[in-house]
Design a protein around this motif. Structure first.
Motif, mmCIF file in Angstrom:
data_model
loop_
_atom_site.group_PDB
_atom_site.id
_atom_site.type_symbol
_atom_site.label_atom_id
_atom_site.label_comp_id
_atom_site.label_asym_id
_atom_site.label_seq_id
_atom_site.Cartn_x
_atom_site.Cartn_y
_atom_site.Cartn_z
ATOM 1 N N MET A 40 9.179 1.920 47.381
ATOM 2 C CA MET A 40 10.256 1.026 46.969
ATOM 3 C C MET A 40 11.542 1.183 47.777
ATOM 4 S SD MET A 40 11.724 0.183 43.189
ATOM 5 C CE MET A 40 10.321 -0.856 42.817
ATOM 6 N N PRO A 41 12.062 2.392 48.006
ATOM 7 C CA PRO A 41 13.331 2.469 48.739
ATOM 8 C C PRO A 41 13.253 1.889 50.145
ATOM 9 C CG PRO A 41 12.374 4.647 48.445
ATOM 10 C CD PRO A 41 11.600 3.714 47.574
ATOM 11 N N THR A 42 12.127 2.077 50.830
ATOM 12 C CA THR A 42 12.000 1.551 52.187
ATOM 13 C C THR A 42 11.632 0.072 52.185
ATOM 14 O OG1 THR A 42 9.754 2.490 52.222
ATOM 15 C CG2 THR A 42 11.504 3.753 53.282
ATOM 16 N N ARG A 43 10.692 -0.310 51.334
ATOM 17 C CA ARG A 43 10.284 -1.723 51.288
ATOM 18 C C ARG A 43 11.419 -2.618 50.817
ATOM 19 N NH1 ARG A 43 4.863 -2.815 48.166
ATOM 20 N NH2 ARG A 43 4.035 -1.982 50.124
ATOM 21 N N ASN A 44 12.097 -2.212 49.753
ATOM 22 C CA ASN A 44 13.203 -3.028 49.256
ATOM 23 C C ASN A 44 14.355 -3.073 50.251
ATOM 24 O OD1 ASN A 44 11.532 -3.043 47.020
ATOM 25 N ND2 ASN A 44 13.214 -2.958 45.567
ATOM 26 N N ALA A 45 14.559 -1.978 50.975
ATOM 27 C CA ALA A 45 15.607 -1.970 52.000
ATOM 28 C C ALA A 45 15.351 -3.046 53.036
ATOM 29 C CB ALA A 45 15.673 -0.595 52.663
ATOM 30 N N ARG A 46 14.106 -3.202 53.452
ATOM 31 C CA ARG A 46 13.787 -4.203 54.473
ATOM 32 C C ARG A 46 13.998 -5.617 53.965
ATOM 33 N NH1 ARG A 46 9.518 -0.569 54.978
ATOM 34 N NH2 ARG A 46 7.961 -2.047 54.184
ATOM 35 N N ASN A 47 14.096 -5.767 52.638
ATOM 36 C CA ASN A 47 14.378 -7.079 52.045
ATOM 37 C C ASN A 47 15.831 -7.230 51.611
ATOM 38 O OD1 ASN A 47 11.710 -8.189 52.224
ATOM 39 N ND2 ASN A 47 11.097 -6.794 50.585
ATOM 40 N N LEU A 55 19.775 -2.797 48.140
ATOM 41 C CA LEU A 55 20.323 -1.455 48.255
ATOM 42 C C LEU A 55 20.535 -0.856 46.874
ATOM 43 C CD1 LEU A 55 23.119 -2.095 50.921
ATOM 44 C CD2 LEU A 55 20.694 -1.647 51.302
ATOM 45 N N PHE A 56 20.071 0.365 46.678
ATOM 46 C CA PHE A 56 20.281 1.084 45.428
ATOM 47 C C PHE A 56 21.534 1.947 45.546
ATOM 48 C CE2 PHE A 56 15.637 0.488 45.734
ATOM 49 C CZ PHE A 56 15.421 -0.216 44.558
ATOM 50 N N THR A 57 22.368 1.925 44.517
ATOM 51 C CA THR A 57 23.552 2.787 44.481
ATOM 52 C C THR A 57 23.704 3.352 43.077
ATOM 53 O OG1 THR A 57 25.303 1.274 43.708
ATOM 54 C CG2 THR A 57 24.643 1.083 46.031
ATOM 55 N N ALA A 58 24.610 4.315 42.933
ATOM 56 C CA ALA A 58 24.862 4.926 41.631
ATOM 57 C C ALA A 58 25.568 3.983 40.678
ATOM 58 C CB ALA A 58 25.691 6.194 41.809
ATOM 59 N N GLU A 59 26.076 2.868 41.191
ATOM 60 C CA GLU A 59 26.776 1.891 40.346
ATOM 61 C C GLU A 59 25.954 0.642 40.085
ATOM 62 O OE1 GLU A 59 29.570 2.747 38.959
ATOM 63 O OE2 GLU A 59 29.510 4.647 40.064
ATOM 64 N N GLY A 60 24.754 0.572 40.668
ATOM 65 C CA GLY A 60 23.921 -0.609 40.472
ATOM 66 C C GLY A 60 23.271 -1.031 41.777
ATOM 67 N N THR A 61 22.586 -2.174 41.744
ATOM 68 C CA THR A 61 21.817 -2.654 42.887
ATOM 69 C C THR A 61 22.558 -3.777 43.606
ATOM 70 O OG1 THR A 61 19.770 -2.080 41.751
ATOM 71 C CG2 THR A 61 19.586 -3.578 43.611
ATOM 72 N N ILE A 62 22.562 -3.711 44.927
ATOM 73 C CA ILE A 62 23.210 -4.716 45.768
ATOM 74 C C ILE A 62 22.150 -5.529 46.499
ATOM 75 C CG2 ILE A 62 24.638 -5.064 47.833
ATOM 76 C CD1 ILE A 62 26.124 -2.491 47.108
ATOM 77 N N ILE A 98 17.824 3.846 55.702
ATOM 78 C CA ILE A 98 18.462 5.167 55.679
ATOM 79 C C ILE A 98 19.327 5.294 54.428
ATOM 80 C CG2 ILE A 98 20.139 6.657 56.831
ATOM 81 C CD1 ILE A 98 19.043 5.529 59.496
ATOM 82 N N HIS A 99 20.072 4.221 54.102
ATOM 83 C CA HIS A 99 20.892 4.280 52.889
ATOM 84 C C HIS A 99 20.032 4.536 51.652
ATOM 85 C CE1 HIS A 99 23.369 3.275 49.476
ATOM 86 N NE2 HIS A 99 22.384 2.474 49.110
ATOM 87 N N ASN A 100 18.973 3.733 51.469
ATOM 88 C CA ASN A 100 18.166 3.865 50.250
ATOM 89 C C ASN A 100 17.495 5.225 50.151
ATOM 90 O OD1 ASN A 100 18.784 1.415 49.113
ATOM 91 N ND2 ASN A 100 16.821 0.445 49.559
ATOM 92 N N LEU A 101 16.956 5.717 51.256
ATOM 93 C CA LEU A 101 16.330 7.041 51.218
ATOM 94 C C LEU A 101 17.360 8.119 50.914
ATOM 95 C CD1 LEU A 101 13.845 6.820 54.234
ATOM 96 C CD2 LEU A 101 13.265 6.834 51.801
ATOM 97 N N GLY A 102 18.551 7.979 51.508
ATOM 98 C CA GLY A 102 19.612 8.932 51.215
ATOM 99 C C GLY A 102 20.004 8.905 49.750
#
Length: 386
Positions: free
Chosen positions: A284-291, A294-301, A349-353
């Motif tokens: 999910m973090p890599t596949r969704n990133a390519r689409n 972005l996941f963050t501590a405040e929600g999804t962008i 890189i952001h999502n995996l981080g």
């Protein structure tokens, strides 16, 4: 609080602390390729590559203790003879930390139109060139010996969802018989590259409580170094996933690591940590990133949204990787709009981080004794769409 330490071959599992208000655990695993601190998320490097990320970036920015690769895909290409000539997967891909290989059971499950399952094993058609191949418990153990991962998985059948009770029961018993064959064959085929390999069996049973209990007991009694839970995150509601995880964790031994395969969203991970899971992997973090998600501590962008077109603030001010601070939301949106591959790399890189930050932050709160309250607040935050 008791501290367990189990040492079998080269694996040492130490349970350091359990959250007083949940079943969340902080622990460590020691292998020949280093320490794995749990809870841990394993980035998925299916074909010896975490998609779009250099190994240097993976080490220095994401910094995982362990990554996952896949037996099915590596068997088809580059093929095991190439991996053996290279000296194993670690040397082939230039990765000196831990690797876990999935046995290919899930990939065979996903090829439902191009495979046939029998007691002996599975005959399947390659998605690459249409050639036919057979996986058995025995040759999958040999393939994983040749790949050379630190943690290798039993060959199992992953049942679909929904799945009728009769099929789930029959499949579970076959998975148990296959496990016995895996264990027997591993004793005949030693590791190849000068370090030991840890073997995990897999609990099955679909979403049926009695089958999950029965399978968990069988797997617990196998005496292996760690244990995994499969057949979840295949379309069932999250509530059923959590219910089955709770049932299984109530049976699997406390003094061995527990791995929930293929899970999941950041919220899924936190809720399953609270139930006693130590290890996770998901595309999910890599596949969704390519689409562009972005996941963050405040929600999804959704970075593709027009609202980010002139937002020149950092990608994620609270982020842990260089991309979070060197690039703006407006710039990343532009890259996606221009179909520039750099955008996908930055988002990956952001999502995996973020995933790595999430499990490590969870560990800190488990050790501090306030995981449950922190988790509940994080779940509320991450459920938002920004």
């Amino acid at each position: 609080m008791p501290i367990f330490a189990t040492e079998i071959y080269d694996l040492k599992f130490t349970l350091q602390h359990t959250d007083p208000q949940s079943k969340a655990r902080a622990a460590s695993l020691q292998t020949d390729h280093g320490t794995i601190e749990t809870p841990i998320f394993m980035p998925v490097g299916t074909v010896a590559s975490v998609k779009g990320v250099h190994q240097r970036e993976l080490r220095e920015e994401v910094n995982p203790d362990i990554i996952l690769a896949n037996t099915y895909h590596l068997y088809l290409r580059p093929k095991t003879d190439i991996l053996e000539k290279a000296g194993g997967l670690h040397k082939f891909m230039g990765w000196d930390r831990n690797i876990l290989t999935d046995s290919g059971g899930y990939q065979v499950y996903s090829l439902s139109a191009n495979r046939k399952i029998k007691e002996e094993g599975v005959k399947f058609k390659s998605h690459i060139d249409g050639s036919y191949h057979v996986f058995t418990p025995e040759n999958v153990m040999e393939i994983q010996r040749t790949i050379g991962a630190d943690i290798i998985m039993a060959f199992d059948e992953c049942t679909p969802y929904p799945c009728d009770y009769k099929y789930a029961k029959r499949s579970m018993h076959m998975t148990h018989r296959w496990l016995d064959r895996c264990i027997a064959h591993l004793e005949k085929v030693p590791p190849k590259y000068g370090f030991d390999q840890t073997f995990f069996p897999i609990v099955q049973g679909s979403t049926y409580k009695d089958l999950r209990l029965q399978s968990a007991e069988y797997i617990a009694n196998s005496g292996c170094e760690g244990n995994a839970i499969g057949g979840l995150s295949v379309g069932e509601p999250a509530e059923e996933m959590y219910a089955m995880t709770e049932v299984v964790c109530g049976v699997l031994p406390e003094d061995k690591p527990r791995y929930l395969m293929g899970v999941g969203t950041p919220i899924n991970i936190l809720e399953n940590i609270a139930l006693g899971i130590d290890m996770f992997d998901c595309v999910m973090p890599t596949r969704n990133a390519r689409n562009g998600m972005l996941f963050t501590a405040e929600g999804t962008i959704n970075i593709k949204n027009k609202k980010w077109e002139d937002d020149f603030s950092p990608l994620d001010p609270a982020g842990t990787t260089f991309v979070d601070h060197e690039y703006s939301k407006a710039y990343l949106r532009h890259l996606f709009a221009a179909n520039e591959y750099l955008g996908k790399q930055i988002a990956t890189i952001h999502n995996l981080g973020f995933y790595m930050w999430l499990v490590r932050e969870a560990r800190k709160h488990i050790l501090a004794g306030d995981f449950a309250s922190w988790k509940n607040q994080m779940v509320r935050n991450m459920d938002k769409r920004l």
